[in-house]
Design a protein around this motif. Structure first.
Motif, PDB file in Angstrom:
ATOM      1  N   PHE A  29      46.406  46.295  43.102  1.00 58.20           N
ATOM      2  CA  PHE A  29      46.848  45.671  44.313  1.00 58.20           C
ATOM      3  C   PHE A  29      45.696  45.562  45.096  1.00 58.20           C
ATOM      4  O   PHE A  29      45.318  44.528  45.985  1.00 58.20           O
ATOM      5  N   SER A  30      45.183  46.565  45.418  1.00 56.77           N
ATOM      6  CA  SER A  30      43.833  46.729  46.541  1.00 56.77           C
ATOM      7  C   SER A  30      42.501  45.754  45.857  1.00 56.77           C
ATOM      8  O   SER A  30      41.997  45.431  46.893  1.00 56.77           O
ATOM      9  N   LEU A  31      42.534  45.491  44.696  1.00 56.10           N
ATOM     10  CA  LEU A  31      41.499  44.491  44.441  1.00 56.10           C
ATOM     11  C   LEU A  31      41.917  43.066  44.416  1.00 56.10           C
ATOM     12  O   LEU A  31      41.198  42.199  44.367  1.00 56.10           O
ATOM     13  N   GLY A  32      43.450  43.031  44.649  1.00 53.66           N
ATOM     14  CA  GLY A  32      43.937  41.446  44.611  1.00 53.66           C
ATOM     15  C   GLY A  32      44.406  41.019  43.522  1.00 53.66           C
ATOM     16  O   GLY A  32      44.933  39.983  43.408  1.00 53.66           O
ATOM     17  N   CYS A  33      44.722  42.194  42.667  1.00 52.98           N
ATOM     18  CA  CYS A  33      45.000  41.550  41.089  1.00 52.98           C
ATOM     19  C   CYS A  33      46.596  41.957  41.325  1.00 52.98           C
ATOM     20  O   CYS A  33      47.147  43.086  40.937  1.00 52.98           O
ATOM     21  N   TYR A  34      47.643  40.822  41.462  1.00 48.75           N
ATOM     22  CA  TYR A  34      49.134  40.820  41.665  1.00 48.75           C
ATOM     23  C   TYR A  34      49.526  39.509  41.300  1.00 48.75           C
ATOM     24  O   TYR A  34      48.958  38.706  41.300  1.00 48.75           O
ATOM     25  N   SER A  35      50.975  39.594  41.122  1.00 43.78           N
ATOM     26  CA  SER A  35      51.444  38.485  40.800  1.00 43.78           C
ATOM     27  C   SER A  35      51.370  37.204  41.722  1.00 43.78           C
ATOM     28  O   SER A  35      51.352  37.412  42.911  1.00 43.78           O
ATOM     29  N   GLY A  36      51.121  36.022  41.111  1.00 42.71           N
ATOM     30  CA  GLY A  36      50.927  34.903  41.744  1.00 42.71           C
ATOM     31  C   GLY A  36      49.299  34.625  42.005  1.00 42.71           C
ATOM     32  O   GLY A  36      48.913  33.568  42.648  1.00 42.71           O
ATOM     33  N   GLU A  37      48.343  35.659  41.771  1.00 45.53           N
ATOM     34  CA  GLU A  37      46.980  35.468  42.125  1.00 45.53           C
ATOM     35  C   GLU A  37      46.081  34.855  41.013  1.00 45.53           C
ATOM     36  O   GLU A  37      46.616  35.301  40.020  1.00 45.53           O
ATOM     37  N   MET A  45      32.609  41.752  26.983  1.00 40.57           N
ATOM     38  CA  MET A  45      31.757  42.921  26.385  1.00 40.57           C
ATOM     39  C   MET A  45      32.458  43.741  25.826  1.00 40.57           C
ATOM     40  O   MET A  45      33.697  43.891  25.668  1.00 40.57           O
ATOM     41  N   ARG A  46      31.752  44.612  25.054  1.00 40.76           N
ATOM     42  CA  ARG A  46      32.179  45.640  24.382  1.00 40.76           C
ATOM     43  C   ARG A  46      33.020  46.531  25.354  1.00 40.76           C
ATOM     44  O   ARG A  46      32.525  47.030  25.991  1.00 40.76           O
ATOM     45  N   GLY A  47      34.408  46.795  24.746  1.00 36.69           N
ATOM     46  CA  GLY A  47      35.233  47.525  25.649  1.00 36.69           C
ATOM     47  C   GLY A  47      35.915  46.900  26.665  1.00 36.69           C
ATOM     48  O   GLY A  47      36.602  47.650  27.449  1.00 36.69           O
ATOM     49  N   GLY A  48      35.910  45.742  26.679  1.00 39.96           N
ATOM     50  CA  GLY A  48      36.455  45.134  27.894  1.00 39.96           C
ATOM     51  C   GLY A  48      36.005  43.839  28.394  1.00 39.96           C
ATOM     52  O   GLY A  48      35.437  43.064  27.747  1.00 39.96           O
ATOM     53  N   CYS A  49      36.132  43.238  30.039  1.00 38.39           N
ATOM     54  CA  CYS A  49      35.689  42.191  30.217  1.00 38.39           C
ATOM     55  C   CYS A  49      35.347  42.361  31.687  1.00 38.39           C
ATOM     56  O   CYS A  49      35.757  43.000  32.392  1.00 38.39           O
ATOM     57  N   VAL A  50      34.503  41.216  32.199  1.00 44.10           N
ATOM     58  CA  VAL A  50      34.329  41.111  33.634  1.00 44.10           C
ATOM     59  C   VAL A  50      35.322  39.858  34.046  1.00 44.10           C
ATOM     60  O   VAL A  50      35.344  38.930  33.551  1.00 44.10           O
ATOM     61  N   VAL A  51      36.066  40.265  35.245  1.00 48.28           N
ATOM     62  CA  VAL A  51      37.013  39.374  35.661  1.00 48.28           C
ATOM     63  C   VAL A  51      36.627  39.065  37.214  1.00 48.28           C
ATOM     64  O   VAL A  51      35.936  40.031  37.880  1.00 48.28           O
ATOM     65  N   SER A  52      36.967  37.725  37.450  1.00 48.03           N
ATOM     66  CA  SER A  52      36.721  37.450  38.972  1.00 48.03           C
ATOM     67  C   SER A  52      38.217  37.304  39.672  1.00 48.03           C
ATOM     68  O   SER A  52      38.847  36.629  39.202  1.00 48.03           O
ATOM     69  N   ILE A  53      38.394  38.189  40.778  1.00 44.44           N
ATOM     70  CA  ILE A  53      39.344  37.898  41.386  1.00 44.44           C
ATOM     71  C   ILE A  53      39.067  37.925  42.914  1.00 44.44           C
ATOM     72  O   ILE A  53      38.182  38.836  43.699  1.00 44.44           O
ATOM     73  N   LYS A  54      39.725  37.003  43.436  1.00 40.44           N
ATOM     74  CA  LYS A  54      39.295  36.354  44.895  1.00 40.44           C
ATOM     75  C   LYS A  54      37.676  36.434  45.082  1.00 40.44           C
ATOM     76  O   LYS A  54      37.079  35.613  44.488  1.00 40.44           O
ATOM     77  N   ASP A  55      37.183  37.035  45.889  1.00 37.98           N
ATOM     78  CA  ASP A  55      35.653  36.938  45.968  1.00 37.98           C
ATOM     79  C   ASP A  55      34.810  38.102  45.370  1.00 37.98           C
ATOM     80  O   ASP A  55      33.605  38.269  45.482  1.00 37.98           O
ATOM     81  N   GLY A  56      35.524  38.851  44.365  1.00 39.70           N
ATOM     82  CA  GLY A  56      34.856  39.866  43.805  1.00 39.70           C
ATOM     83  C   GLY A  56      34.765  39.716  42.311  1.00 39.70           C
ATOM     84  O   GLY A  56      35.620  39.214  41.706  1.00 39.70           O
ATOM     85  N   ARG A  57      33.998  40.706  41.781  1.00 37.49           N
ATOM     86  CA  ARG A  57      33.919  40.526  40.231  1.00 37.49           C
ATOM     87  C   ARG A  57      34.020  42.090  39.889  1.00 37.49           C
ATOM     88  O   ARG A  57      33.389  43.050  40.158  1.00 37.49           O
ATOM     89  N   TYR A  58      34.991  42.460  38.691  1.00 36.68           N
ATOM     90  CA  TYR A  58      35.236  43.707  38.427  1.00 36.68           C
ATOM     91  C   TYR A  58      35.243  43.628  36.844  1.00 36.68           C
ATOM     92  O   TYR A  58      35.455  42.869  36.102  1.00 36.68           O
ATOM     93  N   ASN A  59      34.856  45.140  36.335  1.00 34.98           N
ATOM     94  CA  ASN A  59      34.770  45.311  35.014  1.00 34.98           C
ATOM     95  C   ASN A  59      36.192  46.004  34.638  1.00 34.98           C
ATOM     96  O   ASN A  59      36.552  46.922  35.165  1.00 34.98           O
ATOM     97  N   ILE A  60      36.910  45.290  33.566  1.00 30.28           N
ATOM     98  CA  ILE A  60      38.191  45.675  33.232  1.00 30.28           C
ATOM     99  C   ILE A  60      38.057  46.175  31.861  1.00 30.28           C
ATOM    100  O   ILE A  60      37.624  45.461  31.150  1.00 30.28           O
ATOM    101  N   ASP A  61      38.465  47.171  31.501  1.00 28.24           N
ATOM    102  CA  ASP A  61      38.720  48.001  30.305  1.00 28.24           C
ATOM    103  C   ASP A  61      39.848  47.228  29.337  1.00 28.24           C
ATOM    104  O   ASP A  61      40.737  46.646  29.799  1.00 28.24           O
TER     105      ASP A  61
END
Length: 70
Positions: A29-37, A45-61
């Motif tokens: 939720f603090s990253l901006g990852c919640y319902s409707g967004e 990448m191996r073991g996960g992916c890079v996602v774009s949420i709002k104005d940020g990019r995050y590595n998600i396993d």
């Protein structure tokens, strides 16, 4: 469908987070990852992916990507 099955470069809308861990849900939720967004898989990448949420990019396993339904 989960984030793990998403196509790279395509924007999706988060439908929900399937986790019993309240801290993890609060963190997402603090990253901006919640319902409707919007969320986009930028790359995989191996073991996960890079996602774009709002104005940020995050590595998600892989386990976390399975918990995010789109």
């Amino acid at each position: 469908m989960t984030l793990l099955e998403a196509e790279e470069g395509r924007e999706y809308i988060v439908k929900g987070i399937a986790t019993e861990d309240d801290e993890l849900e609060a963190f997402l939720f603090s990253l901006g990852c919640y319902s409707g967004e919007p969320i986009t898989v930028v790359s995989r990448m191996r073991g996960g992916c890079v996602v774009s949420i709002k104005d940020g990019r995050y590595n998600i396993d892989t386990d976390l990507a399975k918990a995010i339904s789109i």
